[in-house]
Write a protein that holds these residues in place. Structure first.
Motif, PDB file in Angstrom:
ATOM      1  N   PHE A 216       0.792  -1.225   0.000  1.00 41.97           N
ATOM      2  CA  PHE A 216       0.000   0.000   0.000  1.00 41.97           C
ATOM      3  C   PHE A 216       0.825   1.277   0.000  1.00 41.97           C
ATOM      4  O   PHE A 216       0.403   2.298  -0.539  1.00 41.97           O
ATOM      5  CB  PHE A 216      -0.910   0.037   1.236  1.00 41.97           C
ATOM      6  CG  PHE A 216      -1.774  -1.189   1.422  1.00 41.97           C
ATOM      7  CD1 PHE A 216      -1.947  -2.127   0.423  1.00 41.97           C
ATOM      8  CD2 PHE A 216      -2.417  -1.393   2.638  1.00 41.97           C
ATOM      9  CE1 PHE A 216      -2.742  -3.250   0.611  1.00 41.97           C
ATOM     10  CE2 PHE A 216      -3.219  -2.503   2.840  1.00 41.97           C
ATOM     11  CZ  PHE A 216      -3.377  -3.437   1.826  1.00 41.97           C
ATOM     12  N   GLY A 217       1.985   1.253   0.653  1.00 39.30           N
ATOM     13  CA  GLY A 217       2.673   2.494   0.960  1.00 39.30           C
ATOM     14  C   GLY A 217       3.854   2.816   0.069  1.00 39.30           C
ATOM     15  O   GLY A 217       3.861   2.511  -1.130  1.00 39.30           O
ATOM     16  N   LEU A 218       4.888   3.427   0.680  1.00 38.35           N
ATOM     17  CA  LEU A 218       6.058   3.852  -0.081  1.00 38.35           C
ATOM     18  C   LEU A 218       6.954   2.660  -0.407  1.00 38.35           C
ATOM     19  O   LEU A 218       7.295   2.431  -1.571  1.00 38.35           O
ATOM     20  CB  LEU A 218       6.842   4.905   0.711  1.00 38.35           C
ATOM     21  CG  LEU A 218       8.090   5.467   0.032  1.00 38.35           C
ATOM     22  CD1 LEU A 218       7.726   6.227  -1.239  1.00 38.35           C
ATOM     23  CD2 LEU A 218       8.874   6.369   0.991  1.00 38.35           C
ATOM     24  N   LEU A 219       7.337   1.887   0.605  1.00 36.77           N
ATOM     25  CA  LEU A 219       8.196   0.732   0.366  1.00 36.77           C
ATOM     26  C   LEU A 219       8.031  -0.273   1.495  1.00 36.77           C
ATOM     27  O   LEU A 219       7.542   0.046   2.581  1.00 36.77           O
ATOM     28  CB  LEU A 219       9.665   1.155   0.217  1.00 36.77           C
ATOM     29  CG  LEU A 219      10.327   1.932   1.362  1.00 36.77           C
ATOM     30  CD1 LEU A 219      10.904   0.991   2.429  1.00 36.77           C
ATOM     31  CD2 LEU A 219      11.438   2.823   0.826  1.00 36.77           C
ATOM     32  N   THR A 220       8.445  -1.498   1.208  1.00 38.85           N
ATOM     33  CA  THR A 220       8.347  -2.604   2.163  1.00 38.85           C
ATOM     34  C   THR A 220       9.712  -3.255   2.318  1.00 38.85           C
ATOM     35  O   THR A 220      10.377  -3.539   1.315  1.00 38.85           O
ATOM     36  CB  THR A 220       7.337  -3.669   1.680  1.00 38.85           C
ATOM     37  OG1 THR A 220       6.062  -3.057   1.496  1.00 38.85           O
ATOM     38  CG2 THR A 220       7.222  -4.810   2.676  1.00 38.85           C
ATOM     39  N   ARG A 285       7.942 -18.727   6.332  1.00 34.29           N
ATOM     40  CA  ARG A 285       7.765 -17.594   7.237  1.00 34.29           C
ATOM     41  C   ARG A 285       8.280 -16.323   6.577  1.00 34.29           C
ATOM     42  O   ARG A 285       9.197 -16.352   5.769  1.00 34.29           O
ATOM     43  CB  ARG A 285       8.556 -17.821   8.533  1.00 34.29           C
ATOM     44  CG  ARG A 285       8.269 -19.110   9.255  1.00 34.29           C
ATOM     45  CD  ARG A 285       9.359 -19.384  10.286  1.00 34.29           C
ATOM     46  NE  ARG A 285      10.686 -19.433   9.669  1.00 34.29           N
ATOM     47  CZ  ARG A 285      11.822 -19.286  10.344  1.00 34.29           C
ATOM     48  NH1 ARG A 285      11.809 -19.089  11.651  1.00 34.29           N
ATOM     49  NH2 ARG A 285      12.985 -19.352   9.729  1.00 34.29           N
ATOM     50  N   SER A 286       7.691 -15.195   6.953  1.00 34.24           N
ATOM     51  CA  SER A 286       8.200 -13.903   6.496  1.00 34.24           C
ATOM     52  C   SER A 286       7.757 -12.834   7.476  1.00 34.24           C
ATOM     53  O   SER A 286       6.869 -13.047   8.305  1.00 34.24           O
ATOM     54  CB  SER A 286       7.711 -13.577   5.083  1.00 34.24           C
ATOM     55  OG  SER A 286       6.305 -13.347   5.074  1.00 34.24           O
ATOM     56  N   ALA A 287       8.396 -11.668   7.359  1.00 32.53           N
ATOM     57  CA  ALA A 287       8.014 -10.512   8.178  1.00 32.53           C
ATOM     58  C   ALA A 287       8.181  -9.269   7.307  1.00 32.53           C
ATOM     59  O   ALA A 287       9.297  -8.944   6.895  1.00 32.53           O
ATOM     60  CB  ALA A 287       8.864 -10.408   9.432  1.00 32.53           C
ATOM     61  N   ALA A 288       7.083  -8.610   7.014  1.00 33.37           N
ATOM     62  CA  ALA A 288       7.082  -7.447   6.126  1.00 33.37           C
ATOM     63  C   ALA A 288       6.945  -6.176   6.951  1.00 33.37           C
ATOM     64  O   ALA A 288       5.963  -6.015   7.693  1.00 33.37           O
ATOM     65  CB  ALA A 288       5.943  -7.546   5.123  1.00 33.37           C
ATOM     66  N   PHE A 289       7.934  -5.279   6.815  1.00 32.43           N
ATOM     67  CA  PHE A 289       7.865  -3.982   7.478  1.00 32.43           C
ATOM     68  C   PHE A 289       7.397  -2.968   6.436  1.00 32.43           C
ATOM     69  O   PHE A 289       8.099  -2.664   5.477  1.00 32.43           O
ATOM     70  CB  PHE A 289       9.226  -3.571   8.032  1.00 32.43           C
ATOM     71  CG  PHE A 289       9.191  -2.257   8.788  1.00 32.43           C
ATOM     72  CD1 PHE A 289       8.893  -2.228  10.139  1.00 32.43           C
ATOM     73  CD2 PHE A 289       9.426  -1.054   8.135  1.00 32.43           C
ATOM     74  CE1 PHE A 289       8.839  -1.025  10.832  1.00 32.43           C
ATOM     75  CE2 PHE A 289       9.377   0.150   8.812  1.00 32.43           C
ATOM     76  CZ  PHE A 289       9.078   0.172  10.173  1.00 32.43           C
ATOM     77  N   PHE A 290       6.181  -2.460   6.645  1.00 26.72           N
ATOM     78  CA  PHE A 290       5.570  -1.525   5.696  1.00 26.72           C
ATOM     79  C   PHE A 290       5.841  -0.089   6.140  1.00 26.72           C
ATOM     80  O   PHE A 290       5.388   0.340   7.197  1.00 26.72           O
ATOM     81  CB  PHE A 290       4.057  -1.752   5.618  1.00 26.72           C
ATOM     82  CG  PHE A 290       3.676  -3.155   5.200  1.00 26.72           C
ATOM     83  CD1 PHE A 290       3.891  -3.590   3.906  1.00 26.72           C
ATOM     84  CD2 PHE A 290       3.107  -4.030   6.107  1.00 26.72           C
ATOM     85  CE1 PHE A 290       3.540  -4.874   3.509  1.00 26.72           C
ATOM     86  CE2 PHE A 290       2.756  -5.316   5.737  1.00 26.72           C
ATOM     87  CZ  PHE A 290       2.978  -5.737   4.430  1.00 26.72           C
ATOM     88  N   HIS A 291       6.586   0.635   5.327  1.00 24.66           N
ATOM     89  CA  HIS A 291       6.865   2.062   5.560  1.00 24.66           C
ATOM     90  C   HIS A 291       5.921   2.821   4.626  1.00 24.66           C
ATOM     91  O   HIS A 291       6.242   3.106   3.480  1.00 24.66           O
ATOM     92  CB  HIS A 291       8.336   2.346   5.236  1.00 24.66           C
ATOM     93  CG  HIS A 291       8.823   3.687   5.694  1.00 24.66           C
ATOM     94  ND1 HIS A 291       8.658   4.161   6.973  1.00 24.66           N
ATOM     95  CD2 HIS A 291       9.499   4.669   5.017  1.00 24.66           C
ATOM     96  CE1 HIS A 291       9.215   5.363   7.084  1.00 24.66           C
ATOM     97  NE2 HIS A 291       9.724   5.684   5.915  1.00 24.66           N
ATOM     98  N   ASP A 292       4.729   3.130   5.135  1.00 23.41           N
ATOM     99  CA  ASP A 292       3.630   3.546   4.260  1.00 23.41           C
ATOM    100  C   ASP A 292       3.573   5.035   3.986  1.00 23.41           C
ATOM    101  O   ASP A 292       3.039   5.463   2.960  1.00 23.41           O
ATOM    102  CB  ASP A 292       2.290   3.088   4.862  1.00 23.41           C
ATOM    103  CG  ASP A 292       2.080   1.591   4.724  1.00 23.41           C
ATOM    104  OD1 ASP A 292       2.811   0.963   3.929  1.00 23.41           O
ATOM    105  OD2 ASP A 292       1.207   1.042   5.415  1.00 23.41           O
TER     106      ASP A 292
END
Length: 351
Positions: A216-220, A285-292
């Motif tokens: 959704f945002g700027l980068l992940t 498994r994964s972990a997504a950090f959304f910098h929206d």
């Protein structure tokens, strides 16, 4: 799973010159390579990020320990859909709704997830609302979960903020412009577990780990193990398998980046298809950090990316309104009517 192409590559970029305050020439080369990757692939392998192995190992341990709990124990941490916090059980979402498509079944994504994020209390001078920046909820077990996740969250946030510096240089805009979009960013860490209960499965069934979507945002910033499953839609309209290299984080662009550049930079469509081994699904498994970006930031194509006499592809919209439309799709099962370009790309994809 996909039709592999020898021409499809996810480039590796060493962001060390930005992490370590490298020379202007070295930083310019990183920005140039990022710009090229954003125009051609939309996914990159980031190395030189500086996250210690023990922090990454702690995140993996936290994910393993929480998702190993019984389902009923995990369900006590389910939060209202609008909060984007807490636990999401299997088959409670369908990401394809977020890009305006109907999934095979109404809620068919079999991943489970746990979300934490930046709260309004962390931005005391920004006058943000708790509705847009809700506090995280933390499970009481396992006892080490909160500390391990917070350690990784801080590092992923640092990497994301470093990448926004690279983005500013790659776009040729003042750093203050990007800071104005992200200085009170809606940041969320989503930890994902792709698995089904042990037992035989019907190989011919339509199984979806996480359906087709854009972020959704700027980068992940994505940490993932090296189990197959992640697929990226290339410019050839073919789905390609992607796995992180040793020590690398995967980074992809989201819709905000695509809107800023009038689709010159790619908000890459991706999905997770379940790897099936001997009739059972292999755990991933994964972990997504959304910098929206900031909830109140208005996003529209930069003039430098719209040719004279042409209309931009996107109307101005706040980050908040854009994210709400996407979440109403994935969480509430209401197709997003504002994503015709993404839906057309999925429909045209081969396979």
């Amino acid at each position: 799973m996909s039709s592999a192409s020898s021409e499809f590559r996810v480039p590796a970029i060493d962001i060390g010159p930005y992490v370590r305050e490298g020379s202007a020439a070295d930083r310019a080369e990183v920005a140039r390579r990022l710009d090229h990757a954003c125009r051609t692939v939309g996914f990159i392998q980031v190395v030189g990020h500086g996250i210690a192995d023990e922090v990454l190992d702690g995140l993996g341990d936290a994910i393993d320990a929480f998702f190993a709990l019984p389902l009923e124990s995990k369900k006590q941490w389910v939060r209202p859909a609008g909060e984007n916090r807490g636990y999401s059980p299997p088959r409670s979402e369908s990401l394809s709704y977020s890009v305006g498509l109907d999934p095979v079944a109404r809620m068919n994504d079999f991943f489970e997830a746990f979300n934490v994020g930046t709260s309004a209390a962390e931005y005391p001078g920004a006058e943000v609302s708790e509705a847009d920046y809700p506090p995280s909820v933390w499970p009481t077990a396992p006892s080490s979960f909160k500390g391990q996740v917070e350690a990784y969250y801080a590092e992923a946030r640092r990497v994301a903020r470093t990448l926004t510096e690279v983005v500013a240089d790659a776009l040729g805009v003042e750093k203050s412009y990007v800071e104005g979009l992200t200085d009170h960013s809606i940041d969320v860490l989503r930890m994902n577990n792709y698995a089904l209960p042990p037992g035989e499965i019907e190989l011919g069934a339509e199984l979806t780990g996480m359906s087709e979507h854009t972020d959704f945002g700027l980068l992940t910033v994505l940490w993932a193990d090296q189990v197959e499953g992640l697929q990226v839609l290339g410019s050839d309209n073919t789905w390609h398998d992607v796995r992180p290299a040793d020590g690398a984080l995967l980074v992809n662009l989201g819709d905000v980046a695509a809107r800023l550049t009038n689709d010159t930079w790619m908000s890459t469509l991706h999905r997770v298809k379940p790897p099936v081994v001997n009739g059972t699904i292999k755990r991933r498994r994964s972990a997504a950090f959304f910098h929206d970006g900031n909830a109140d930031a208005v996003v529209a194509p930069l003039p430098s990316f719209v040719a004279e006499g042409e209309e931009p592809f996107y109307e101005p919209i706040t980050v908040k309104d854009h994210i709400l439309a996407k979440l109403r799709g994935s969480r509430a099962g209401r197709k997003n009517p504002h994503a015709p370009r993404e839906a057309a790309r999925v429909t045209a994809a081969a396979g």
